[in-house]
Design an enzyme around this catalytic site. Sequence first.
Site, PDB file in Angstrom:
ATOM      1  N   SER A  41       5.721  -6.139   0.739  1.00  0.00           N
ATOM      2  CA  SER A  41       4.283  -6.373   0.844  1.00  0.00           C
ATOM      3  C   SER A  41       4.056  -7.527   1.806  1.00  0.00           C
ATOM      4  CB  SER A  41       3.734  -6.698  -0.555  1.00  0.00           C
ATOM      5  OG  SER A  41       2.359  -6.995  -0.489  1.00  0.00           O
ATOM      6  N   LYS A  44       3.966  -2.416   3.348  1.00  0.00           N
ATOM      7  CA  LYS A  44       2.602  -2.449   2.794  1.00  0.00           C
ATOM      8  C   LYS A  44       1.896  -3.640   3.407  1.00  0.00           C
ATOM      9  CE  LYS A  44       0.834  -4.031  -1.696  1.00  0.00           C
ATOM     10  NZ  LYS A  44       0.887  -3.837  -3.159  1.00  0.00           N
ATOM     11  N   LEU A  45       0.724  -3.381   3.982  1.00  0.00           N
ATOM     12  CA  LEU A  45      -0.067  -4.454   4.582  1.00  0.00           C
ATOM     13  C   LEU A  45      -1.248  -4.777   3.692  1.00  0.00           C
ATOM     14  CD1 LEU A  45      -0.369  -3.184   8.282  1.00  0.00           C
ATOM     15  CD2 LEU A  45       1.366  -4.728   7.316  1.00  0.00           C
ATOM     16  N   LYS A  46      -1.434  -6.058   3.427  1.00  0.00           N
ATOM     17  CA  LYS A  46      -2.662  -6.489   2.770  1.00  0.00           C
ATOM     18  C   LYS A  46      -3.780  -6.412   3.800  1.00  0.00           C
ATOM     19  CE  LYS A  46      -1.160  -7.742  -1.322  1.00  0.00           C
ATOM     20  NZ  LYS A  46      -1.700  -7.157  -2.567  1.00  0.00           N
ATOM     21  N   ASP A  76      -3.169  -2.392   1.090  1.00  0.00           N
ATOM     22  CA  ASP A  76      -3.690  -2.836  -0.208  1.00  0.00           C
ATOM     23  C   ASP A  76      -4.869  -3.768   0.037  1.00  0.00           C
ATOM     24  OD1 ASP A  76      -4.153  -3.630  -2.791  1.00  0.00           O
ATOM     25  OD2 ASP A  76      -2.198  -4.582  -3.100  1.00  0.00           O
ATOM     26  N   ASN A  81      -6.940  -4.970  -2.513  1.00  0.00           N
ATOM     27  CA  ASN A  81      -7.268  -5.848  -3.661  1.00  0.00           C
ATOM     28  C   ASN A  81      -8.781  -5.975  -3.870  1.00  0.00           C
ATOM     29  OD1 ASN A  81      -4.368  -7.388  -2.743  1.00  0.00           O
ATOM     30  ND2 ASN A  81      -4.648  -6.967  -4.928  1.00  0.00           N
ATOM     31  N   GLU A  98      -4.499   1.317  -1.314  1.00  0.00           N
ATOM     32  CA  GLU A  98      -4.443   0.772  -2.675  1.00  0.00           C
ATOM     33  C   GLU A  98      -5.698  -0.042  -2.981  1.00  0.00           C
ATOM     34  OE1 GLU A  98      -0.815  -1.415  -3.173  1.00  0.00           O
ATOM     35  OE2 GLU A  98      -1.397  -2.291  -5.091  1.00  0.00           O
ATOM     36  N   ASP A 119      -4.515   0.152  -8.517  1.00  0.00           N
ATOM     37  CA  ASP A 119      -3.673  -0.924  -9.048  1.00  0.00           C
ATOM     38  C   ASP A 119      -4.496  -1.625 -10.142  1.00  0.00           C
ATOM     39  OD1 ASP A 119      -2.358  -3.338  -9.557  1.00  0.00           O
ATOM     40  OD2 ASP A 119      -2.171  -3.961  -7.484  1.00  0.00           O
ATOM     41  N   LYS A 146       2.342  -1.535 -12.947  1.00  0.00           N
ATOM     42  CA  LYS A 146       2.838  -2.904 -13.145  1.00  0.00           C
ATOM     43  C   LYS A 146       2.853  -3.161 -14.638  1.00  0.00           C
ATOM     44  CE  LYS A 146       0.869  -4.969  -8.952  1.00  0.00           C
ATOM     45  NZ  LYS A 146      -0.283  -5.748  -8.443  1.00  0.00           N
ATOM     46  N   GLY A 156       4.412  -5.200  -7.727  1.00  0.00           N
ATOM     47  CA  GLY A 156       5.069  -6.497  -7.910  1.00  0.00           C
ATOM     48  C   GLY A 156       4.036  -7.587  -8.081  1.00  0.00           C
ATOM     49  N   ILE A 209       5.071 -11.006  -7.428  1.00  0.00           N
ATOM     50  CA  ILE A 209       5.825 -12.172  -6.952  1.00  0.00           C
ATOM     51  C   ILE A 209       6.689 -12.709  -8.090  1.00  0.00           C
ATOM     52  CG2 ILE A 209       5.643 -14.228  -5.508  1.00  0.00           C
ATOM     53  CD1 ILE A 209       2.822 -13.659  -4.899  1.00  0.00           C
TER      54      ILE A 209
END
Length: 379
Positions: A147, A173-175, A201, A203, A226, A251, A275, A303, A305
């Site tokens: 990520s 995976k790119l934020k 992702d 968020n 995501e 997510d 998760k 994940g 972290i």
Amino acid sequence: MTQPLTPATVRGIELRRIAMPLVSPFRTSFGVETERDILLVRATVDVDGTLIEGWGECVALGEPTYSAEYVDGAQHVLVSHLLPTVMAASRPIDATEIATMLGHFHGHPMAKAAVEMAVLDAQLHAAGRSFAEHINATKTSIPSGVSVGIHASIDDLLTTVQSYVDDGYVRIKLKIEPGSDIDHVGAVRDLIGPDMPLQVDANTAYQRTDGAHLARLDEFDMLLIEQPLAETDIIGHARLADEVATPICLDESLVSAAGTADAIDLGACEIANIKPGRVGGYLEAIRIHDLCVARNIPVWCGGMIETGIGRAANAGLAALPGFTLPGDISASTRFYARDIVTDPITVVDGHVSVPTTPGLGFEIDHDVLESVTTSTQAI
Ligand code: SMG
Ligand code: MG
């Protein structure tokens, strides 16, 4: 599951907070992480007269930004509500009972998951059984994705992505967030070529009205988008799934097996990020895996972290057959110069080995652990 595990009597709990600096800042649409403040749960349990230790990791972040939970709140609810309930049990308990025992307390899935994890680790040690074996997981290694945080400059982003490609990661995976999306993804697709799996992702950074904008990502042939919308906006995600060709993955929205089934039935969840902390534990995570398999929904392991504790457990979970997409289980060195386990997670040929040792699959490096500990609280 294989044979049931011998129930355990919880004799003592130690809550331990550690401070782990990240090797580089990790920026998402909700903030920047530079250091992880992590709560660990160490359970001492009695199994058939033998005292055994088990460890759990609470994945709550320092602030309530990813979800409502945060690490100080998790410690408070554990000390004041969850642990007194678990420790008041009048008979030995099994990890599978903990979610039900704590079911009358609303929310706090990450805190609950950490207790379940510690008891499960101890019970598995007592049985001499690995987590993967216990849950009948089939894989011995799992493909590793990475990520990548939001970068201010596309040049810097490409440098970072290239270094992860060189490390062997098999999926990027790119934020993303509004203003750091179409151009960033396009540049990375050009860099890595058409065949490397790519996903993004958000968020929760987008609005229902962003469908046409997000559809511009379709040309980059990604695995999934995501969590573009708010965690409660299941209908919004279903509408987006009609507007955007790239599959929508949830997510933050997925907090239980029942809610996941509903989101799938409504057309809001074409792929699921699982998760354990977000859903209250590994056992609920397995239920979600099973229902996704039954409904033909691909799943992958997310994940938070984690240290080597959570990474090892996640690797065992992701060895289940329904985890058909690479997860966010990267090498310990992706985030930490020095992990708190003796055998940090490594990526070899793009894969992470599934632990085969008894328990969740790690051994604590007590010297490192002491050096990063900021407080301990005995219950
Ligand atoms: O552990 O590799 C990891 C982090 C993966 O991007 C990741 N997690 O929304 O999926 C997500 C985020 C949540 C934590 S970001 C601080
Ligand atoms: Mg996510």
